[in-house]
Write an enzyme that holds these catalytic residues in place. Structure first.
Site, PDB file in Angstrom:
ATOM      1  N   ASP A 154      11.816  -5.689  43.301  1.00  0.00           N
ATOM      2  CA  ASP A 154      12.257  -4.409  42.769  1.00  0.00           C
ATOM      3  C   ASP A 154      13.791  -4.412  42.683  1.00  0.00           C
ATOM      4  O   ASP A 154      14.451  -5.246  43.324  1.00  0.00           O
ATOM      5  CB  ASP A 154      11.768  -3.281  43.678  1.00  0.00           C
ATOM      6  CG  ASP A 154      12.011  -1.915  43.092  1.00  0.00           C
ATOM      7  OD1 ASP A 154      12.047  -1.794  41.856  1.00  0.00           O
ATOM      8  OD2 ASP A 154      12.175  -0.961  43.878  1.00  0.00           O
ATOM      9  N   ASP A 156      16.200  -1.069  41.918  1.00  0.00           N
ATOM     10  CA  ASP A 156      16.825   0.129  42.505  1.00  0.00           C
ATOM     11  C   ASP A 156      16.421   0.274  43.968  1.00  0.00           C
ATOM     12  O   ASP A 156      15.239   0.239  44.305  1.00  0.00           O
ATOM     13  CB  ASP A 156      16.377   1.380  41.743  1.00  0.00           C
ATOM     14  CG  ASP A 156      16.912   1.411  40.326  1.00  0.00           C
ATOM     15  OD1 ASP A 156      18.104   1.672  40.163  1.00  0.00           O
ATOM     16  OD2 ASP A 156      16.129   1.157  39.391  1.00  0.00           O
TER      17      ASP A 156
END
Length: 417
Positions: A154, A156
């Site tokens: 991932d 953010d």
């Protein structure tokens, strides 16, 4: 307190007198805290006027953290199980640090094992918080990576928070590249294109190709290509990342014609009521309803703001239909990412900062799950959740150390010896 850490923060701030210049947040279980450290924090604040003052040991910030009253509104705006961590991240470059030599001053008790180590410290007087258990702990934690051959990552809350890089990202990617470990970035964010993500990562010193970035837009476009006739007309709510991905697959995009095969919804900061009105009419007229991702909130420099899930929720209420979701935690994006990575699910670890998307989706689809605590999920929330990842790391610096340990094990030589 039942509603999360943020309510305790607000309660404390609201009890302060109006003339109070700053407030320090102290953990009730920080048993090694001394009055001398509190005095040093106050003295640093008085000397610098810094918005945030925090103790630091070994390059890591600890508690208590002192906040200037100018940040009280930002602290009060936190929701759920978020305390001051997000505010510190937003102002990381302005934090005044107070060096601490004794790590026990920053030690707090989160488990019976922690309490036992504290008692041992009181008895022996010279055992550091992680003491002789550090190597064993690292080896035990790295066991979660024994079957892993590749990573989905991932972005953010893992590699950066808005415009601020988070610890260990550049080093972890360098380790993956040097060791030939396959990886792909996997984000629910549908607004940017892979090239735009490539440029953003480059600003943090991470050099990768656009082919390493998988967005929910790319997975959505691939799914629609598999399930709709070529050249189908789509009503689209979304930004560059989604528009480009759909156009590259040959779809015809519109926001005027309501006679469409599907309504596709991604995050759009330029959303208007008219967009919602037209999308509602199209779905009620028979168009399929597809959402890039279900993330109801999104981290920004200002704090937590509405995400694509909030837009989808409005349309679900108006259409009385449930959207078909592509992004995490649903299976379509994981199936697409695994095909791109070229590995079976059981040999891949998903690394993220959200329990409800990254960890849940990984577990549903048979991947290993790694939760990092530098994003939206606090250590307290992770410990209290019934959804438990295979591995919890403070940030990518810790994960890089564990992956180096695992690579050394595979070579037959313990890391660092």
């Amino acid at each position: 307190w039942r509603e999360g850490l943020s309510t305790s923060v607000r309660c404390g701030l609201e009890a302060l007198e109006p003339e109070v210049e700053a407030a320090a947040f102290v953990l009730g279980d920080q048993v090694g805290l001394t009055a001398a450290l509190l005095r040093r924090l106050v003295e640093a604040f008085e000397a610098t006027g810094g918005p945030i003052v925090a103790p630091e040991h070994g390059g890591r910030l600890g508690t208590p953290v002192l906040f200037h009253r100018a940040l009280f509104p930002a602290l009060k705006a936190q929701t759920g199980d978020q305390g001051g961590r997000a505010v510190v991240r937003q102002h990381r470059g302005q934090v005044v640090t107070v060096p601490v030599e004794d790590p026990w001053e920053l030690w707090d008790l989160d488990s019976p094992e922690d309490y036992a180590r504290w008692l041992a410290h009181l008895t022996e007087g010279n055992t550091p918080p992680h003491g002789g258990c550090e190597e064993t702990s690292m080896q035990q934690k790295s066991q979660a990576l024994h079957a892993v051959l590749g990573f989905l990552l991932d972005l953010d809350g893992v590699f950066y928070w808005d415009t601020e890089p988070l610890p260990g990202g550049r080093e972890f990617i360098a380790l993956l590249q040097e060791s030939g470990t396959p990886f792909r970035f996997l984000t629910n964010n549908s607004t940017r294109t892979p090239v735009q993500y490539q440029a953003k990562l480059a600003r943090f010193g991470i050099q990768v190709g656009p082919e390493t970035v998988i967005t929910s837009s790319l997975a959505t476009a691939a799914y629609l290509e598999e399930t709709l006739p070529p050249g189908s007309k789509l009503f689209v709510i979304g930004q560059d990342g989604l528009l480009e991905a759909l156009q590259e697959r040959g779809f015809v995009l519109t926001r005027e014609d309501l006679d469409v095969a599907a309504v596709v919804v991604g995050m759009d900061t330029r959303l208007t009521f008219d967009h919602l009105r037209r999308a509602t009419l199209a779905v009620r007229a028979g168009a399929r309803f597809v959402a890039t991702n279900p993330d109801r909130t999104f981290p920004s420099r200002e704090g937590i703001i509405p995400g694509n899930g909030a837009i989808v929720a409005a349309l679900e209420a108006a259409t009385e239909q449930e959207a078909f979701v592509i992004g995490k935690p649903e299976a379509p994006i994981f199936r697409y990412a695994l095909r791109q990575l070229g590995l079976p699910a059981e040999q891949v670890a998903m690394v993220g900062d959200r329990l409800e998307t990254d960890v849940l989706g990984a577990q549903r689809c048979g991947l290993r799950s790694v939760l990092v605590l530098c994003g939206l999920t606090s250590a307290e929330a992770a410990a209290a959740s019934p959804l438990q990842p295979d591995l919890v790391c403070a940030d990518l610096s810790e994960l890089a150390a564990l992956w180096a340990e695992e690579l050394a094990r595979r070579r037959g030589a313990p890391h660092g010896r």
